[in-house]
Motif scaffolding. Structure first.
Motif, PDB file in Angstrom:
ATOM      1  N   VAL A  15      27.411 -22.621   4.825  1.00 55.21           N
ATOM      2  CA  VAL A  15      26.094 -22.593   5.476  1.00 55.21           C
ATOM      3  C   VAL A  15      25.022 -23.036   4.475  1.00 55.21           C
ATOM      4  O   VAL A  15      24.145 -23.838   4.793  1.00 55.21           O
ATOM      5  CB  VAL A  15      25.801 -21.176   6.036  1.00 55.21           C
ATOM      6  N   LYS A  16      25.140 -22.537   3.253  1.00 54.12           N
ATOM      7  CA  LYS A  16      24.169 -22.884   2.201  1.00 54.12           C
ATOM      8  C   LYS A  16      24.179 -24.400   1.981  1.00 54.12           C
ATOM      9  O   LYS A  16      23.127 -25.049   1.940  1.00 54.12           O
ATOM     10  CB  LYS A  16      24.568 -22.151   0.907  1.00 54.12           C
ATOM     11  N   ARG A  17      25.352 -24.944   1.893  1.00 51.97           N
ATOM     12  CA  ARG A  17      25.522 -26.377   1.652  1.00 51.97           C
ATOM     13  C   ARG A  17      24.896 -27.184   2.791  1.00 51.97           C
ATOM     14  O   ARG A  17      24.200 -28.170   2.566  1.00 51.97           O
ATOM     15  CB  ARG A  17      27.031 -26.630   1.562  1.00 51.97           C
ATOM     16  N   ALA A  18      25.115 -26.722   4.033  1.00 44.21           N
ATOM     17  CA  ALA A  18      24.588 -27.456   5.196  1.00 44.21           C
ATOM     18  C   ALA A  18      23.051 -27.405   5.216  1.00 44.21           C
ATOM     19  O   ALA A  18      22.391 -28.424   5.437  1.00 44.21           O
ATOM     20  CB  ALA A  18      25.161 -26.854   6.479  1.00 44.21           C
ATOM     21  N   VAL A  19      22.487 -26.227   4.953  1.00 38.21           N
ATOM     22  CA  VAL A  19      21.025 -26.086   4.960  1.00 38.21           C
ATOM     23  C   VAL A  19      20.412 -26.955   3.851  1.00 38.21           C
ATOM     24  O   VAL A  19      19.428 -27.655   4.068  1.00 38.21           O
ATOM     25  CB  VAL A  19      20.626 -24.593   4.807  1.00 38.21           C
ATOM     26  N   GLU A  20      21.031 -26.928   2.675  1.00 37.71           N
ATOM     27  CA  GLU A  20      20.518 -27.738   1.558  1.00 37.71           C
ATOM     28  C   GLU A  20      20.533 -29.226   1.898  1.00 37.71           C
ATOM     29  O   GLU A  20      19.632 -29.964   1.527  1.00 37.71           O
ATOM     30  CB  GLU A  20      21.348 -27.480   0.292  1.00 37.71           C
ATOM     31  N   LYS A  21      21.569 -29.637   2.609  1.00 37.60           N
ATOM     32  CA  LYS A  21      21.663 -31.068   2.968  1.00 37.60           C
ATOM     33  C   LYS A  21      20.492 -31.474   3.866  1.00 37.60           C
ATOM     34  O   LYS A  21      19.953 -32.563   3.733  1.00 37.60           O
ATOM     35  CB  LYS A  21      22.989 -31.358   3.675  1.00 37.60           C
ATOM     36  N   VAL A  22      20.081 -30.581   4.757  1.00 37.10           N
ATOM     37  CA  VAL A  22      18.957 -30.900   5.652  1.00 37.10           C
ATOM     38  C   VAL A  22      17.684 -31.078   4.825  1.00 37.10           C
ATOM     39  O   VAL A  22      16.969 -32.075   4.968  1.00 37.10           O
ATOM     40  CB  VAL A  22      18.756 -29.801   6.722  1.00 37.10           C
ATOM     41  N   TYR A  23      17.415 -30.125   3.912  1.00 31.15           N
ATOM     42  CA  TYR A  23      16.179 -30.219   3.121  1.00 31.15           C
ATOM     43  C   TYR A  23      16.208 -31.432   2.185  1.00 31.15           C
ATOM     44  O   TYR A  23      15.180 -32.051   1.934  1.00 31.15           O
ATOM     45  CB  TYR A  23      15.934 -28.907   2.359  1.00 31.15           C
ATOM     46  N   LYS A  24      17.402 -31.781   1.694  1.00 32.45           N
ATOM     47  CA  LYS A  24      17.533 -32.957   0.829  1.00 32.45           C
ATOM     48  C   LYS A  24      17.180 -34.223   1.608  1.00 32.45           C
ATOM     49  O   LYS A  24      16.466 -35.099   1.131  1.00 32.45           O
ATOM     50  CB  LYS A  24      18.966 -33.049   0.302  1.00 32.45           C
TER      51      LYS A  24
END
Ligand code: F3S
Length: 284
Positions: A15-24
């Motif tokens: 989940v952390k990885r997915a959320v970070e990808k959106v902000y990136k």
């Protein structure tokens, strides 16, 4: 006085990885159209924040069909192969935030299917992750959620059977179902694809709740994994509070306790956990 915060509280790795990808993507592609196919996580605060920064959530395949340009982010649950093909045909830019543990199941299912094996997916047929996995298998595949589903399986006895699991499936139930399928004497290969993140979070929450005077569980009221965490903690500690944000917490209630524990569901962002933690610390 002591405050104990669970190490496993909040986002799991996927989940952390997915959320970070959106902000990136938001930072890299300013002014361009960014979509997520489905809400990236089940937390309205996070989704609202992303929407305010310009992300559009596509809630149906029809909405995806209407997209003509921009970037589409695939969420951690993953999607069917068909959707990747569709995105490619539309020449859209794709960012794949499928959790690597889910992606691994897609690879297994595709390979085993390609070798002519029958695929059994143990999981909830209505869950997007399971639907995604099903979409990587060929025609010879079935989803099993309960023992009652097993007699309805129609498998050619000559075929080898490959069994995989939804990542969040209950391990004991998985074992029971595998045992029943094994009794049918197929040639079976079992791959336990259950992810440990949920179990570890629950084990740690129980252990903290058993040792503190009051326990705080933070998460969306609709999040089923947070509800489960609350049940586990309430069972171990009678002073357990279920809150969505700091606003729901009456700090006076904690006035006379000596130890407080905090945990949070898989879709609770760190800033909400930190805010609660900092405010509880102040009264100590
Ligand atoms: Fe999270 Fe991926 Fe496991 S999304 S629960 S780390 S399968």
């Amino acid at each position: 006085m002591e405050l104990r915060v669970a190490k496993t509280a909040g986002f799991c790795f996927g989940v952390k990885r997915a959320v970070e990808k959106v902000y990136k993507q938001l930072a890299r592609k300013k002014g361009e159209k960014i979509y997520t196919y489905g809400p990236i996580i089940h937390n309205e605060e996070v989704i609202k924040d992303m929407q305010q920064r310009g992300v559009t959530v596509l809630r149906t395949e029809e909405e995806l069909d209407a997209v003509t340009e921009g970037t589409v982010i695939i969420r951690s649950h993953g999607v069917e192969k068909r959707i990747y093909d569709k995105l490619e045909a539309k020449h859209l830019s794709v960012v794949d935030a499928t959790c690597p543990f889910v992606k691994k199941i897609h690879t297994i299912v595709k390979k085993e299917s390609g070798q002519g094996h029958f695929i059994v997916i143990i999981g909830n047929p209505n869950h997007p992750e399971v639907q995604g996995i099903r979409g990587w298998a060929g025609k010879d595949a079935a989803i099993v959620q309960n023992a009652e589903d097993i007699p309805t399986l129609s498998i050619n006895p000559e075929k080898k059977v490959c069994i995989v699991a939804q990542t969040t499936f209950n391990y004991n139930k998985f074992q029971d179902l595998v045992e029943i399928i094994s009794e049918k004497s197929y040639d079976i290969v079992v791959l336990n694809t259950i992810c440990n993140a949920t179990k570890e979070r629950q084990t740690e929450a129980r252990s903290i709740a058993e040792q503190v005077d009051a326990m705080i569980v933070i998460g969306d009221k609709h999040s089923s994994n947070t509800q489960k965490l609350f049940e586990i903690c309430a069972d171990a500690c009678k002073d357990t509070y279920y809150i969505q944000t700091l606003d729901d917490l009456n700090l006076n209630q904690l006035g006379s306790v000596e130890t407080v524990g905090i945990t949070a569901g898989a879709s609770t962002p760190n800033n909400i956990i930190e805010e609660v933690q900092n405010n509880v610390r102040v009264i100590f």
